[in-house]
Design a protein around this motif. Structure first.
Motif, PDB file in Angstrom:
ATOM      1  N   MET A  45      92.530  16.062  92.863  1.00 33.14           N
ATOM      2  CA  MET A  45      91.099  16.139  92.878  1.00 33.14           C
ATOM      3  C   MET A  45      90.566  15.110  91.884  1.00 33.14           C
ATOM      4  N   THR A  46      89.542  14.373  92.307  1.00 30.62           N
ATOM      5  CA  THR A  46      88.974  13.330  91.463  1.00 30.62           C
ATOM      6  C   THR A  46      87.498  13.623  91.186  1.00 30.62           C
ATOM      7  N   LEU A  47      87.125  13.527  89.931  1.00 26.69           N
ATOM      8  CA  LEU A  47      85.735  13.643  89.516  1.00 26.69           C
ATOM      9  C   LEU A  47      85.274  12.264  89.089  1.00 26.69           C
ATOM     10  N   SER A  48      84.271  11.736  89.763  1.00 28.57           N
ATOM     11  CA  SER A  48      83.683  10.446  89.386  1.00 28.57           C
ATOM     12  C   SER A  48      82.418  10.715  88.592  1.00 28.57           C
ATOM     13  N   VAL A  49      82.317  10.081  87.432  1.00 29.94           N
ATOM     14  CA  VAL A  49      81.152  10.266  86.570  1.00 29.94           C
ATOM     15  C   VAL A  49      80.613   8.900  86.169  1.00 29.94           C
ATOM     16  N   THR A  50      79.414   8.888  85.621  1.00 30.88           N
ATOM     17  CA  THR A  50      78.884   7.635  85.098  1.00 30.88           C
ATOM     18  C   THR A  50      79.640   7.307  83.812  1.00 30.88           C
ATOM     19  N   PHE A  51      79.709   6.029  83.502  1.00 31.08           N
ATOM     20  CA  PHE A  51      80.503   5.593  82.352  1.00 31.08           C
ATOM     21  C   PHE A  51      80.032   6.244  81.057  1.00 31.08           C
ATOM     22  N   ASP A  52      78.730   6.392  80.886  1.00 27.83           N
ATOM     23  CA  ASP A  52      78.220   6.959  79.641  1.00 27.83           C
ATOM     24  C   ASP A  52      78.618   8.424  79.459  1.00 27.83           C
ATOM     25  N   ALA A 108      91.372   8.676  83.873  1.00 23.36           N
ATOM     26  CA  ALA A 108      92.180   9.583  83.059  1.00 23.36           C
ATOM     27  C   ALA A 108      92.665  10.678  83.997  1.00 23.36           C
ATOM     28  N   VAL A 109      93.754  11.356  83.579  1.00 26.54           N
ATOM     29  CA  VAL A 109      94.322  12.382  84.453  1.00 26.54           C
ATOM     30  C   VAL A 109      94.926  13.509  83.633  1.00 26.54           C
ATOM     31  N   ASN A 110      94.880  14.692  84.203  1.00 24.23           N
ATOM     32  CA  ASN A 110      95.672  15.813  83.731  1.00 24.23           C
ATOM     33  C   ASN A 110      96.763  15.956  84.780  1.00 24.23           C
ATOM     34  N   PRO A 111      97.974  15.401  84.528  1.00 25.99           N
ATOM     35  CA  PRO A 111      99.013  15.356  85.564  1.00 25.99           C
ATOM     36  C   PRO A 111      99.449  16.734  86.058  1.00 25.99           C
ATOM     37  N   GLU A 112      99.457  17.732  85.170  1.00 21.87           N
ATOM     38  CA  GLU A 112      99.885  19.070  85.587  1.00 21.87           C
ATOM     39  C   GLU A 112      98.927  19.658  86.627  1.00 21.87           C
ATOM     40  N   LYS A 113      97.649  19.437  86.432  1.00 19.90           N
ATOM     41  CA  LYS A 113      96.646  19.988  87.350  1.00 19.90           C
ATOM     42  C   LYS A 113      96.251  18.998  88.448  1.00 19.90           C
ATOM     43  N   ARG A 114      96.773  17.757  88.381  1.00 20.32           N
ATOM     44  CA  ARG A 114      96.410  16.702  89.319  1.00 20.32           C
ATOM     45  C   ARG A 114      94.878  16.542  89.380  1.00 20.32           C
ATOM     46  N   PHE A 115      94.272  16.526  88.198  1.00 19.57           N
ATOM     47  CA  PHE A 115      92.830  16.387  88.061  1.00 19.57           C
ATOM     48  C   PHE A 115      92.534  15.029  87.461  1.00 19.57           C
ATOM     49  N   PHE A 116      91.810  14.200  88.199  1.00 21.63           N
ATOM     50  CA  PHE A 116      91.496  12.837  87.797  1.00 21.63           C
ATOM     51  C   PHE A 116      90.021  12.739  87.416  1.00 21.63           C
ATOM     52  N   VAL A 117      89.730  11.895  86.447  1.00 20.95           N
ATOM     53  CA  VAL A 117      88.347  11.547  86.116  1.00 20.95           C
ATOM     54  C   VAL A 117      88.260  10.026  86.158  1.00 20.95           C
ATOM     55  N   SER A 118      87.236   9.510  86.847  1.00 20.99           N
ATOM     56  CA  SER A 118      87.066   8.060  86.930  1.00 20.99           C
ATOM     57  C   SER A 118      85.612   7.693  86.695  1.00 20.99           C
ATOM     58  N   ALA A 119      85.428   6.451  86.255  1.00 17.06           N
ATOM     59  CA  ALA A 119      84.084   5.925  86.053  1.00 17.06           C
ATOM     60  C   ALA A 119      84.126   4.408  86.189  1.00 17.06           C
ATOM     61  N   GLU A 120      83.010   3.849  86.614  1.00 14.14           N
ATOM     62  CA  GLU A 120      82.848   2.399  86.665  1.00 14.14           C
ATOM     63  C   GLU A 120      81.956   2.003  85.504  1.00 14.14           C
ATOM     64  N   SER A 121      82.411   1.034  84.725  1.00 14.66           N
ATOM     65  CA  SER A 121      81.637   0.586  83.580  1.00 14.66           C
ATOM     66  C   SER A 121      80.626  -0.478  84.007  1.00 14.66           C
ATOM     67  N   PRO A 122      79.434  -0.442  83.440  1.00 11.80           N
ATOM     68  CA  PRO A 122      78.460  -1.496  83.715  1.00 11.80           C
ATOM     69  C   PRO A 122      78.729  -2.757  82.883  1.00 11.80           C
ATOM     70  N   ASN A 123      79.710  -2.666  81.970  1.00 15.28           N
ATOM     71  CA  ASN A 123      79.987  -3.766  81.047  1.00 15.28           C
ATOM     72  C   ASN A 123      81.256  -4.514  81.433  1.00 15.28           C
ATOM     73  N   ASP A 124      81.510  -5.632  80.760  1.00 13.83           N
ATOM     74  CA  ASP A 124      82.758  -6.358  81.000  1.00 13.83           C
ATOM     75  C   ASP A 124      83.906  -5.569  80.385  1.00 13.83           C
TER      76      ASP A 124
END
Length: 166
Positions: free
Chosen positions: A1-8, A36-52
């Motif tokens: 499962m993946t949670l996408s959030v804003t970078f901030d 980032a990930v919690n491998p045991e729970k297969r829980f992912f968090v992702s974000a796209e940065s507005p910066n370089d």
């Protein structure tokens, strides 16, 4: 499962879900992604940065995170297409000047959230000088946008249905 959030909200989200401070950063098609990930729970968090990438890494470290090169993704290697391939197309219809309707489109190698798409529109317009000092919230309120995100399978199905010879 993946949670996408804003970078901030990325670092705050990791804390909220009790995740490791180890995060990964990669630049894909000109966009900087952090995961980032919690491998045991297969829980992912992702974000796209507005910066370089450099500024993104500095921001992450300032938030107390430990940064590594790379990216977490679900599935075995080879299950997902190459990063540079288009996987999703996003379109935003918005209210433009003189009661005209504007349409903005972009392609993504990952499934963006509506918030990520709206930030991409805003960032592009801001970069081109189209917004002056208008903030993101005011832009969304004034533009009254409608966001549509379509995956490759959805686009292929549409093409087969509407572009097939009679």
């Amino acid at each position: 499962m993946t949670l996408s959030v804003t970078f901030d909200k990325f670092a705050e989200t990791l804390t909220r879900f009790g995740m490791s401070k180890d995060v990964f950063i990669v630049e894909i098609g000109g966009k900087v992604m952090v995961t980032a990930v919690n491998p045991e729970k297969r829980f992912f968090v992702s974000a796209e940065s507005p910066n370089d990438k450099g500024l993104t890494e500095a921001d992450l470290k300032q938030s107390g995170l430990v940064v590594f090169e790379g990216r977490w993704q679900e599935g075995a290697p080879g299950e997902q297409s190459h990063d540079s391939e288009v996987q999703f197309v996003a379109a935003v219809a918005y209210k433009a000047k003189n009661n005209q309707i504007g349409l903005w489109m972009d392609a993504f190698p990952f499934q963006p959230t509506q918030a990520q798409v709206l930030h991409a529109v805003y960032d592009e317009f801001k970069q081109h000088g189209d917004l002056g000092e208008l903030g993101f919230e005011a832009f969304v309120r004034l533009a009254n946008p409608t966001v549509v995100i379509a995956s490759n399978p959805e686009l292929a199905s549409f093409a087969r249905k509407h572009l097939s010879p009679p």
